[in-house]
Every structure is written in structure tokens, then in C-alpha cells.
Write a protein that holds these residues in place. Structure first.
Motif: not given
Length: 258
Positions: A89, A93, A253, A256
Motif C-alpha cells: 500500500a 505513495e 488502502k 479496503r
């Protein structure tokens, strides 16, 4: 042969010696049989058995008379990291955050009272503390480490400090528990930590914990660079908002993916 440790657990001396051999080879960046035996104060015949077994299992390689750790560690460590939900995740980023800020960005996790560096996105324009991937760092010395500590209970933090201590890395490292706990409270209030030369002279960082559930710190992310470019104004107006935005995205993220 099994020994009884002070904690009451049983240990295999041969296993401990094997890990001591690998740790020595790693630190020495390769060594001969005689150098290994001398450094570990063991008979050459015993060192030869350990080295031979480690070569056969693939964890040590021999080049001429020199033995060294193999890439098998990279294989296993890389697989563990790549399968982590946090890494999956956070990596894109963190790469994006590096491009936004033009500074180094990092992902770390807590393991056994240490901060372990999982990933670093490099910037050619910046500097950091040169800690290699997988390096185990004291939590109280880094921005990511302090961010993780701020999410833990007082009892848990006390346990970590009791086990690992608070050694100084630089003249600016916090080595007093009361001062550290005061800083952890400040971190909880603003949701990010600041490290100004506490782990490596001339390098600053800001970090924030990545949390999957309330009071459950699973890791942290950070931005690091030279002190000259990490002043209070830039941190508050530019770096901290960018860091917190990525924290929110990564945690969403992870939620989810549950």
C-alpha cells in the motif's frame, strides 16, 4: 547441546554459534576460516563445520579461502517485505511523496523493540542517515520510531525502553525518559514527529505512524533531508501536509484490503 537461558527458555548452542558466524561474516564483509575461528574464539575444526554446513545450505558462499553471506538472505527478506500489506500500500505513495518533496522518503516497521527500514525512495538532491534496508534502529532516535512509540501504550513503551535502552546516537539524541514521554505527547497532539539530528548529524526527518486499527501502530513513513532544508516553516506548511495526506491514503488502502 541445549543450554538454559536466564529467561528460562532452552537454547541450542550450535544454532547460536551458526548465527554468530553469519553475523561475523556480514560485519567483516567476508573472512577466512582462521579469521572466523579467531574472532569467535572457537576451535578451527568447529568453525570449519559451521562454515561447511552454511555453505551446503546456501546461506554462506565460499570464494577461494574467503567465506561470506549469500544473497539467500536478500531473497527471503525481499519476499517477506513484498508480501506485506503495508509495503504494497505504501510503496507507490512513498515514491510519489519523494517526487513531490525532492527529499528521501522511507517506510519502516517495528520489530522486537526496533525500527526496521523496509524501503527508501531516493532523491539525488537530498541526504539521509545512510541506514541500509533492513537495518534495525533504536525507536527513540528516529522520526518513524518516535511516531510508532507515540501510538503505543505507556506500558508497552516502558517495556521497549527497558529492553533496548536509550543509547545516544548523536549529541542531540533524547536519552531521558521523561523528555521522551513529553515529546510523545506532543506527537500525539499534532500526529507527526520531528527528528533534528538525533540519529545522524545534519539530517532531519518528519514521520507519522501508519495505523490499521486504533492504538495498533503497524509502521511509519517519513521524509528526511538536510537540516538546512527542513526548517519549521517548510515542515509545517509543506512537508507535514504532504506526509499526512499520504498517511490517510495508505491507511484507507489498508482498510479496503482487510
Amino acid at each position: 547441546m541445549a543450554d538454559q537461558s536466564e529467561s528460562g527458555s532452552r537454547r541450542l548452542q550450535s544454532v547460536e554459534q551458526a548465527f554468530a558466524v553469519m553475523a561475523f561474516l556480514d560485519e567483516a564483509e567476508g573472512a577466512t576460516l582462521s579469521e572466523t575461528a579467531e574472532a569467535l574464539d572457537m576451535p578451527p575444526s568447529t568453525a570449519h563445520i559451521h562454515l561447511g554446513t552454511l555453505v551446503e545450505t546456501g546461506y554462506v558462499v565460499r570464494k577461494g579461502k574467503v567465506y561470506d553471506c549469500s544473497f539467500r538472505f536478500l531473497e527471503r527478506g525481499g519476499r517477506m517485505r513484498d508480501e506485506m500489506a503495508l509495503f504494497q500500500a505504501a510503496k507507490p505513495e512513498i515514491d510519489d511523496l519523494q517526487e513531490q518533496t525532492d527529499e528521501h522518503t522511507n517506510i519502516t516497521v517495528e520489530e522486537d523493540g526496533y525500527s526496521v527500514q523496509l524501503y527508501k525512495s531516493h532523491s539525488q538532491q537530498s541526504i539521509d542517515d545512510d541506514a541500509p534496508l533492513g537495518d534495525h534502529l533504536y525507536l527513540h532516535t528516529t522520526a518513524t520510531g518516535k511516531a510508532i512509540l507515540s501510538e503505543l501504550s505507556t506500558e508497552t513503551v516502558e517495556g521497549i525502553l527497558g529492553k533496548r535502552g536509550m543509547p545516544a546516537r548523536t549529541d542531540d539524541t533524547i536519552t531521558d525518559r521523561e523528555t521522551l514521554f513529553e515529546e510523545l505527547e506532543t506527537i500525539r497532539e499534532r500526529d507527526y514527529s520531528i527528528n533534528r539530528g538525533e540519529h545522524f548529524p545534519g539530517v532531519a526527518a518528519i514521520g507519522t505512524a501508519i495505523v490499521s486499527e486504533p492504538d495498533d501502530a503497524i509502521g511509519a513513513i517519513s521524509i528526511s533531508g538536510p537540516l538546512s532544508r527542513m526548517g519549521p516553516e517548510r515542515v509545517e506548511e509543506d512537508l507535514a501536509p504532504a506526509l499526512m495526506n499520504k498517511k490517510n491514503i495508505i491507511e484507507l488502502k489498508l482498510k479496503r484490503a482487510e
